[in-house]
Design an enzyme around this catalytic site. Structure first.
Site, short mmCIF file in Angstrom:
data_model
loop_
_atom_site.label_atom_id
_atom_site.label_comp_id
_atom_site.label_asym_id
_atom_site.label_seq_id
_atom_site.Cartn_x
_atom_site.Cartn_y
_atom_site.Cartn_z
N ARG A 15 79.13 52.17 101.28
CA ARG A 15 79.54 51.19 102.29
C ARG A 15 80.97 51.51 102.76
NH1 ARG A 15 78.32 45.86 98.86
NH2 ARG A 15 78.99 47.31 97.24
N LYS A 75 84.85 47.99 97.69
CA LYS A 75 84.93 47.82 96.24
C LYS A 75 86.38 47.67 95.80
CE LYS A 75 81.88 47.75 93.96
NZ LYS A 75 81.01 46.57 93.68
N TYR A 94 86.44 43.26 97.79
CA TYR A 94 85.94 42.68 96.54
C TYR A 94 86.88 43.13 95.44
CZ TYR A 94 81.41 41.57 98.70
OH TYR A 94 80.42 41.06 99.50
N HIS A 96 86.93 41.34 91.89
CA HIS A 96 86.31 41.09 90.57
C HIS A 96 87.32 41.33 89.44
CE1 HIS A 96 82.38 40.38 92.29
NE2 HIS A 96 82.46 41.50 92.96
N GLU A 118 85.10 37.82 97.11
CA GLU A 118 84.12 37.05 96.32
C GLU A 118 84.58 35.63 95.99
OE1 GLU A 118 85.78 39.67 95.15
OE2 GLU A 118 86.60 39.22 93.16
N ASP A 270 74.66 42.45 87.02
CA ASP A 270 76.11 42.49 87.24
C ASP A 270 76.82 41.38 86.46
OD1 ASP A 270 75.08 40.49 88.85
OD2 ASP A 270 76.56 40.78 90.44
N1 LIG Z 1 72.69 43.64 91.08
C1 LIG Z 1 73.21 43.39 92.27
O1 LIG Z 1 73.44 44.29 93.07
C2 LIG Z 1 73.51 41.97 92.68
C3 LIG Z 1 73.81 41.65 94.01
C4 LIG Z 1 74.01 40.31 94.34
C5 LIG Z 1 73.93 39.32 93.35
N2 LIG Z 1 73.65 39.68 92.06
C6 LIG Z 1 73.50 38.69 90.97
O2 LIG Z 1 72.29 37.97 91.10
C7 LIG Z 1 72.40 36.77 90.34
C8 LIG Z 1 71.91 35.58 91.16
O3 LIG Z 1 72.81 35.37 92.24
P1 LIG Z 1 72.59 34.18 93.30
O4 LIG Z 1 73.57 34.43 94.39
O5 LIG Z 1 71.16 34.02 93.62
O6 LIG Z 1 73.06 32.92 92.44
P2 LIG Z 1 72.71 31.38 92.73
O7 LIG Z 1 73.76 30.58 92.05
O8 LIG Z 1 72.47 31.16 94.19
O9 LIG Z 1 71.31 31.14 91.99
C9 LIG Z 1 71.16 31.18 90.61
C10 LIG Z 1 70.01 30.29 90.22
O10 LIG Z 1 69.76 30.47 88.81
C11 LIG Z 1 69.31 29.21 88.34
N3 LIG Z 1 69.31 29.16 86.87
C12 LIG Z 1 70.36 28.94 86.03
N4 LIG Z 1 69.90 28.90 84.76
C13 LIG Z 1 68.56 29.09 84.80
C14 LIG Z 1 67.53 29.14 83.82
N5 LIG Z 1 67.79 28.98 82.51
N6 LIG Z 1 66.26 29.37 84.23
C15 LIG Z 1 65.96 29.54 85.54
N7 LIG Z 1 66.90 29.47 86.52
C16 LIG Z 1 68.18 29.26 86.14
C17 LIG Z 1 70.24 28.21 89.02
O11 LIG Z 1 69.75 26.89 88.93
C18 LIG Z 1 70.28 28.79 90.43
O12 LIG Z 1 69.29 28.21 91.26
C19 LIG Z 1 73.87 36.67 89.95
O13 LIG Z 1 74.01 37.13 88.62
C20 LIG Z 1 74.55 37.61 90.90
O14 LIG Z 1 75.78 38.09 90.39
C21 LIG Z 1 73.45 40.98 91.72
#
Ligand SMILES: NC(=O)c1ccc[n+]([C@@H]2O[C@H](COP(=O)([O-])OP(=O)(O)OC[C@H]3O[C@@H](n4cnc5c(N)ncnc54)[C@H](O)[C@@H]3O)[C@@H](O)[C@H]2O)c1
Length: 370
Positions: A15, A75, A94, A96, A118, A270
């Protein structure tokens, strides 16, 4: 203001902080934009496109850092970039910091102004500069999952949509937030049978209303997770507990009851991942097999679709960036309380409480600085 963008040097990061369009917006506002040669190539933007937009190309990152008042990156700065950051320079990217003590120290030492995408808060709450990356990761998770379900990629050889007479694949989404909702949209759109689990009943109610019975909503308990996993072809891990490591909802023993060749895409990697068997992987070798289950755990999924991600990121960060360049950091931060939440470092002071707490460092209220 002199605004600059450099080539990202993190592994497999394609990016770029500014597209030619965004650069032109800064120029139209009366600013000068400096671009390191080749910075946009990974996202499909060649140097001549920046030149046509009116940017000035420079050979090295050092030249850009030396010239500019504000650096727009993607980043967090890496070690070779630490020494390039100058006093009073605005680093808009970002960051972090809570995950990187060396960077925190380097940012403090440089006496720069560090504004982290973020932690910027939107007018209606939420994190507007993080949201597009979650939307992309959620959508991509199903695309990647579908690929690794194919036999040649190690999966059980199942088509998400099935065909008439052959049942559809079962997709289980853990977490109905931004990532989960985006994953559901694609999985349901591809014709899979989708089940979503969350502890937030409001989220489940919302999805139940939207999909009108076309997906299954299940309250998240260890028992329900175990049952859903045993039946799943593709599992998307999309849970988040703000400010904490992801809960390990998928136990190793659950995998023993899963179908051989099923796929888990742990998007929450992450934040440490929501499966006990997850460990970080990279785009060049994204999967490994544990207990017969294919695990995909790439920490920066949006990097794979760099053109889409760069554009989505630019949509989110451009107006804040223009505001900073037009007004200067202090006035812009004073005028927008949400942007002020993005201020993590101010001229040697740590202005983000959660980061200060992680390292036991002194915290300074951002409002006292500007
Ligand atoms: N790997 C990547 O490239 C990448 C990119 C973007 C986001 N992410 C990650 O994805 C994850 C989700 O992000 P998001 O923006 O959707 O967050 P979000 O806060 O919008 O959603 C998280 C959801 O998880 C639910 N939750 C919490 N505990 C739970 C449980 N025990 N059982 C079921 N559901 C539960 C919450 O109620 C919420 O609805 C985060 O860890 C974020 O850092 C990773």
């Amino acid at each position: 203001m002199k605004v600059g963008t450099v080539t990202e040097i993190k592994k497999h990061e394609y990016r770029v902080g500014l597209t030619p369009n965004s650069a032109k917006a800064f120029i139209d506002h009366g600013h000068a934009v400096y671009i390191q040669k080749g910075a946009g190539e990974g996202s499909g933007y060649q140097d001549d496109m920046y030149e046509q937009a009116g940017c000035i190309l420079q050979d090295t990152a050092k030249e850009v850092f030396d010239t500019c008042d504000m650096i727009v990156k993607v980043k967090e700065p890496l070690e070779p970039e630490y020494r390039l950051i100058r006093e009073n320079q605005i680093i808009y990217t970002y960051l972090h910091l809570a995950a990187d003590k060396a960077l925190t120290d380097a940012m403090l030492e440089s006496k720069c102004i560090g504004i982290a995408f973020e932690t910027i808060k939107g007018r209606n709450g939420g994190l507007p500069c993080l949201k597009p990356m979650s939307q992309i990761a959620g959508r991509l998770s199903v695309q990647e999952g579908a690929k690794y379900l194919e036999k040649p990629f190690g999966g059980r050889g199942v088509l998400l949509a099935g065909v008439p007479g052959v049942e559809r694949a079962k997709v289980v989404v853990l977490g109905a937030g931004i990532v989960g909702t985006s994953a559901i949209k694609i999985a349901a759109g591809m014709g899979a049978e989708v089940t979503v689990l969350d502890i937030n009943l409001d989220r489940l109610e919302y999805l139940e209303d939207i999909y009108q019975g076309r997906i299954n909503t299940v309250f998240s308990t260890p028992q329900h997770i175990q049952e859903c996993l045993a039946d799943a072809d593709l599992v998307i891990g999309a849970v988040l507990i703000p400010g904490a490591a992801a809960p390990k909802l998928i136990k190793r023993e659950y995998l023993k009851n899963m179908k051989k060749g099923a796929v888990i895409v742990d998007v929450a990697i992450d934040q440490g991942g929501c499966s006990e068997v997850s460990h970080v992987t990279y785009h060049d070798d994204p999967v490994y097999v544990t207990e017969g289950v294919v695990c995909y755990c790439v920490g920066n999924m949006p990097g794979a679709v760099s053109n889409t991600s760069t554009n989505a990121l630019n949509n989110a960060i451009l107006n804040y960036g223009l505001h900073i360049a037009d007004k200067g950091a202090e006035t812009a931060l004073k005028e927008d309380a949400g942007l002020l939440e993005g201020l993590n470092i101010y001229k040697g002071k740590l202005t983000y409480r959660a980061v200060a707490e992680v390292y036991g460092l002194e915290f300074t209220d951002a409002r006292a600085c500007i």
